[in-house]
Design an enzyme around this catalytic site. Structure first.
Site, PDB file in Angstrom:
ATOM      1  N   ARG A  57     -60.043  10.572  93.787  1.00 20.63           N
ATOM      2  CA  ARG A  57     -59.477   9.751  92.722  1.00 20.63           C
ATOM      3  C   ARG A  57     -58.030   9.338  92.967  1.00 20.63           C
ATOM      4  O   ARG A  57     -57.665   8.176  92.799  1.00 20.63           O
ATOM      5  CB  ARG A  57     -59.512  10.518  91.383  1.00 20.63           C
ATOM      6  CG  ARG A  57     -60.781  10.389  90.616  1.00 20.63           C
ATOM      7  CD  ARG A  57     -60.989  11.620  89.761  1.00 20.63           C
ATOM      8  NE  ARG A  57     -61.276  12.728  90.639  1.00 20.63           N
ATOM      9  CZ  ARG A  57     -62.494  13.039  91.083  1.00 20.63           C
ATOM     10  NH1 ARG A  57     -63.523  12.347  90.669  1.00 20.63           N
ATOM     11  NH2 ARG A  57     -62.687  14.047  91.911  1.00 20.63           N
ATOM     12  N   THR A  58     -57.213  10.313  93.327  1.00 20.26           N
ATOM     13  CA  THR A  58     -55.777  10.010  93.370  1.00 20.26           C
ATOM     14  C   THR A  58     -55.487   8.943  94.421  1.00 20.26           C
ATOM     15  O   THR A  58     -54.858   7.916  94.135  1.00 20.26           O
ATOM     16  CB  THR A  58     -54.960  11.294  93.637  1.00 20.26           C
ATOM     17  OG1 THR A  58     -55.325  12.256  92.658  1.00 20.26           O
ATOM     18  CG2 THR A  58     -53.470  11.030  93.544  1.00 20.26           C
ATOM     19  N   LYS A  86     -50.503  18.209 115.071  1.00 20.38           N
ATOM     20  CA  LYS A  86     -49.875  18.522 116.361  1.00 20.38           C
ATOM     21  C   LYS A  86     -48.606  19.341 116.148  1.00 20.38           C
ATOM     22  O   LYS A  86     -47.841  19.562 117.075  1.00 20.38           O
ATOM     23  CB  LYS A  86     -49.508  17.235 117.098  1.00 20.38           C
ATOM     24  CG  LYS A  86     -50.686  16.339 117.417  1.00 20.38           C
ATOM     25  CD  LYS A  86     -50.171  15.084 118.135  1.00 20.38           C
ATOM     26  CE  LYS A  86     -51.240  14.040 118.276  1.00 20.38           C
ATOM     27  NZ  LYS A  86     -50.673  12.746 118.676  1.00 20.38           N
ATOM     28  N   ARG A 107     -49.352  13.373  99.400  1.00 23.67           N
ATOM     29  CA  ARG A 107     -49.996  14.630  98.940  1.00 23.67           C
ATOM     30  C   ARG A 107     -49.865  15.639 100.056  1.00 23.67           C
ATOM     31  O   ARG A 107     -50.117  15.328 101.225  1.00 23.67           O
ATOM     32  CB  ARG A 107     -51.459  14.404  98.589  1.00 23.67           C
ATOM     33  CG  ARG A 107     -52.199  15.707  98.331  1.00 23.67           C
ATOM     34  CD  ARG A 107     -53.564  15.504  97.746  1.00 23.67           C
ATOM     35  NE  ARG A 107     -53.495  15.141  96.345  1.00 23.67           N
ATOM     36  CZ  ARG A 107     -54.548  15.124  95.524  1.00 23.67           C
ATOM     37  NH1 ARG A 107     -55.754  15.425  95.981  1.00 23.67           N
ATOM     38  NH2 ARG A 107     -54.414  14.777  94.257  1.00 23.67           N
TER      39      ARG A 107
END
Ligand code: NCD
Length: 439
Positions: A57-58, A86, A107
């Site tokens: 959703r976000t 990495k 996020r």
């Protein structure tokens, strides 16, 4: 004392205030109409969505919002495709993405990541969820959903149920509700209550008080018949000194959250707080709106979807609307701007206070000094400026008098925040010429 730039995006629901939220809802109403005034408002802008944790959703609602406003979108949708795998630091990634976009939605699994990303990218960053700390754009979705039903939050009571310890949406919503004057009933699943410091900060910042209330359903949810309720301090005097713990008659909304297993949460003896369909007949929640940020697990049975109060798919519908309003306010023409968010002052970077005790803080592993901030109307609380964890400050000096006090001394409250110099140890202070006083 510097303040973090107030226009560097959106990191925490703590920075909202009533006037901001009032204006935000009006802007979201305009975004919901999707009129010609907003189409193409962001043409030529590039929005980067960097999602280092799963999201449906976000991320998609941010991207949908950007495209509807005419902006272009570049994305890291799968953390395995970013250089983080990495071993690249967030600092370096932020510097890099900062050269490719006009705004970043980030996020990240670590607490405080969005503040650090804003500092190093030089761009506005919207926190798309950082560790267990916060998810302020979800709070805007949650509050706007309630606002659409209620128009005003006055006198409303909202229960927040589930994994409060690890759930960032619950934590951010509590800040948001405390700024619009709603009562909040805290209903943690057993063993998953907030840390004590958070309640203290909420009380101090919002001028709320805590009161106990009871209801038989609380036993099924939280393992206790009594729950703590935050409410504005200016409520009726008669409520101030109740001789017994009163029954709570009704909740106007119940906000559920899932168990955050990916953050190490486990439920005691397999029991996790959720609602059951028969509980919807109870007067406590019979007329309540039911909200959930989704995704859901067993705490919210599918059978609840048909209940008249179910609002979680309305929340998902409003996701892009709210995110359009956010983009417009941060990147759009002047006519969409909103009142400035509350700035969070940050202390002197030279006065390093050692590593942050929170092992999930973004500062761990980024090789940067931990900036601190101080807050509190009734006490002085020194916090990591990234993740809000309390720092183990034992002494505070006054930069103008050069006197040193134990942290709990009343004299510390009389020192202006900009004159405060915190210390972990007394001998460090004495080395800098501070003179010890007992009070
Ligand atoms: C939440 C999140 O990721 O914090 N979901 C969302 O953004 N809609 C809640 C969750 O994952 O439980």
């Amino acid at each position: 004392m510097r303040t973090l730039p107030a226009n560097d995006g959106l990191h925490s629901a703590e920075a909202f205030h009533a006037e901001y939220l009032r204006n935000f809802f009006l802007l979201a109403d305009r975004a919901d109409k999707n009129g010609s005034e907003i189409a193409d408002a962001l043409r030529g802008k590039v929005i980067a969505t960097v999602f280092e944790e799963p999201s449906t959703r976000t991320r998609l609602s941010f991207e949908s919002a950007a495209l509807k406003l005419g902006a272009g979108v570049i994305t890291v949708a799968d953390p395995r495709t970013s250089s983080h795998t990495k071993g690249e630091s967030l600092r370096d990634s932020a510097r890099t993405v900062g050269g490719y976009a006009d705004l970043i939605v980030w996020r990240h699994p670590h607490d405080g990541a969005s503040r650090l990303a804003a500092q190093f990218s030089g761009l506005p960053v919207i926190n798309g969820g950082d560790g267990r700390l916060g998810h302020p754009s979800q709070t805007l979705v949650d509050l706007y959903t309630l606002y659409k039903d209620w128009g005003s939050f006055e006198g409303k009571t909202v229960g927040i149920l589930g994994d409060l310890l690890h759930g960032r949406t619950a934590r951010s919503l509590a800040w948001g509700l405390s700024l619009v004057g709603a009562r909040i009933v805290i209903l943690p699943s057993p063993g998953l209550a907030w840390e004590e410091g958070l309640e203290r900060r909420l009380l101090d910042r919002s001028r709320y008080r805590l009161r106990r209330v009871r209801h038989p359903l609380f036993l099924a949810w939280s393992g206790k018949e009594e729950a703590q309720m935050f409410e504005p301090r200016d409520l009726r005097q008669a409520d101030l000194f109740p001789s017994h713990v009163p029954d709570l008659e009704k909740l106007d909304a119940l906000y559920l959250t899932r168990l955050q297993k990916e953050r190490g949460a486990t439920s005691k003896q397999g029991a996790y707080a959720g609602i059951q369909i028969h509980q919807l007949k109870d007067p406590l929640i019979k007329d309540a709106l039911i909200l959930h940020p989704l995704p859901r697990c067993e705490e919210l049975p599918v059978a609840v979807d048909d209940a008249p109060g179910a609002r979680y798919f309305e929340q998902t519908r409003l996701g892009p609307v709210v995110r359009k309003a956010l983009f417009l306010s941060l990147l759009g023409p002047e006519k969409f701007s909103l009142p400035t968010l509350t700035p969070l002052p940050v202390g002197d970077p030279d006065a390093a206070l050692g590593p942050c005790p929170n092992r999930n803080c973004i500062s761990a592993g980024e090789d940067i000094p931990v900036p601190w901030r101080v807050e509190g109307h009734s006490f002085r609380h020194f916090l990591c400026a990234f993740c809000d964890t309390a720092l183990p400050v034992e002494y505070a000096g006054c930069r103008s008098t050069r006197r040193l006090h134990p942290i709990h001394s009343p004299s510390v409250m009389r020192i202006l925040p900009e004159n405060l110099r915190p210390f972990l140890e007394r001998n460090e202070a004495q080395k800098e010429g501070y003179v010890w006083t007992e009070a």
